[in-house]
Design an enzyme around this catalytic site. Structure first.
Site, short mmCIF file in Angstrom:
data_model
loop_
_atom_site.label_atom_id
_atom_site.label_comp_id
_atom_site.label_asym_id
_atom_site.label_seq_id
_atom_site.Cartn_x
_atom_site.Cartn_y
_atom_site.Cartn_z
N HIS A 61 4.50 3.09 7.72
CA HIS A 61 4.06 2.37 6.53
C HIS A 61 5.21 1.60 5.87
O HIS A 61 6.35 2.02 5.92
CB HIS A 61 3.48 3.35 5.51
CG HIS A 61 2.34 4.15 6.06
ND1 HIS A 61 2.18 5.49 5.79
CD2 HIS A 61 1.31 3.82 6.87
CE1 HIS A 61 1.11 5.94 6.40
NE2 HIS A 61 0.56 4.94 7.06
N LYS A 70 12.95 4.71 0.11
CA LYS A 70 12.41 6.08 0.07
C LYS A 70 13.51 7.08 0.35
O LYS A 70 14.30 6.91 1.28
CB LYS A 70 11.31 6.25 1.11
CG LYS A 70 10.11 5.34 0.90
CD LYS A 70 9.09 5.49 2.02
CE LYS A 70 7.90 4.57 1.78
NZ LYS A 70 6.90 4.69 2.85
N TYR A 130 8.78 12.70 -1.14
CA TYR A 130 9.64 11.53 -1.16
C TYR A 130 9.61 10.85 -2.51
O TYR A 130 8.60 10.77 -3.18
CB TYR A 130 9.33 10.56 -0.03
CG TYR A 130 7.90 10.18 0.22
CD1 TYR A 130 7.44 8.90 -0.04
CD2 TYR A 130 7.01 11.09 0.79
CE1 TYR A 130 6.13 8.53 0.25
CE2 TYR A 130 5.70 10.74 1.08
CZ TYR A 130 5.27 9.46 0.80
OH TYR A 130 3.98 9.10 1.07
N ASP A 168 -3.91 4.09 10.53
CA ASP A 168 -2.66 4.02 11.28
C ASP A 168 -2.88 3.64 12.73
O ASP A 168 -2.03 3.00 13.35
CB ASP A 168 -1.89 5.34 11.18
CG ASP A 168 -1.35 5.59 9.76
OD1 ASP A 168 -1.44 4.67 8.92
OD2 ASP A 168 -0.84 6.69 9.52
#
Length: 181
Positions: A61, A70, A130, A168
């Site tokens: 992503h 991140k 995250y 995905d």
């Protein structure tokens, strides 16, 4: 906290000192001074957490609007975490870094804006946390195909056994993907 540069400049591994005894363990998961010295931001507008089972693959992503850096870690269990360079002007465009993150090693991976991100769960269950540098932008969200042969990620799960969301599975290949300048 130890800071290690990976094969892709700017992608960093942070490994905290873990103090263990008969009661369990303790480690520092965030230190603003250490992070700032390594070039990370001091403001994190959003934290995320997911729980996944073995063989789940999430990603790859990224956001083309409101790109996110991140700082990721496995709170429990273990994952193979992957960052793919999607900056067309980068000498490492299309290259990736794969790092095992687990509750036992306590390692964290810094993934700067301009990268695709995903992970595969190695244990029966994993909790994954995250911090991100910008808010989620549904309109800007994109998915790079997790098993694109051109990217060549050696996932620890076969394509047959991988548990991948429909979204995905519909990711774009590196040749088709909308990427960064």
């Amino acid at each position: 906290m130890k800071v290690t540069e990976t094969a892709i400049p700017g992608v960093l591994i942070f490994t905290p000192r873990v103090f263990s005894d008969s009661r369990g363990a303790f480690c520092e998961t965030y230190n603003e001074r250490v992070m700032k010295e390594a070039g990370l931001p001091a403001v994190w507008p959003q934290d995320n957490f997911s729980i996944s089972t073995k063989n789940v693959v999430r990603g790859l992503h990224y956001q083309v609007t409101q790109p996110q850096g991140k700082l990721v870690r496995a709170v429990y269990g273990a994952v193979l975490d992957v960052a793919v360079d999607l900056r067309r002007s980068s000498p490492t465009f299309g290259a990736h870094v794969a790092v095992e993150l687990s509750e036992s090693n306590g390692a964290m991976l810094w993934i700067p804006p301009g990268f695709g991100h995903g992970f595969a769960v190695l244990t029966e269950k994993a909790g994954f946390a995250y911090k991100v540098t910008d808010y989620y932008s549904p309109a800007g969200e994109r998915t790079l195909l997790w098993n694109d042969p051109k990217v060549g990620i050696q996932w620890p799960v076969s394509e047959r056994d991988a548990v991948v969301s429909e979204k995905d599975q519909q990711g774009r290949t590196l040749d088709e993907a909308e990427v960064f300048a």
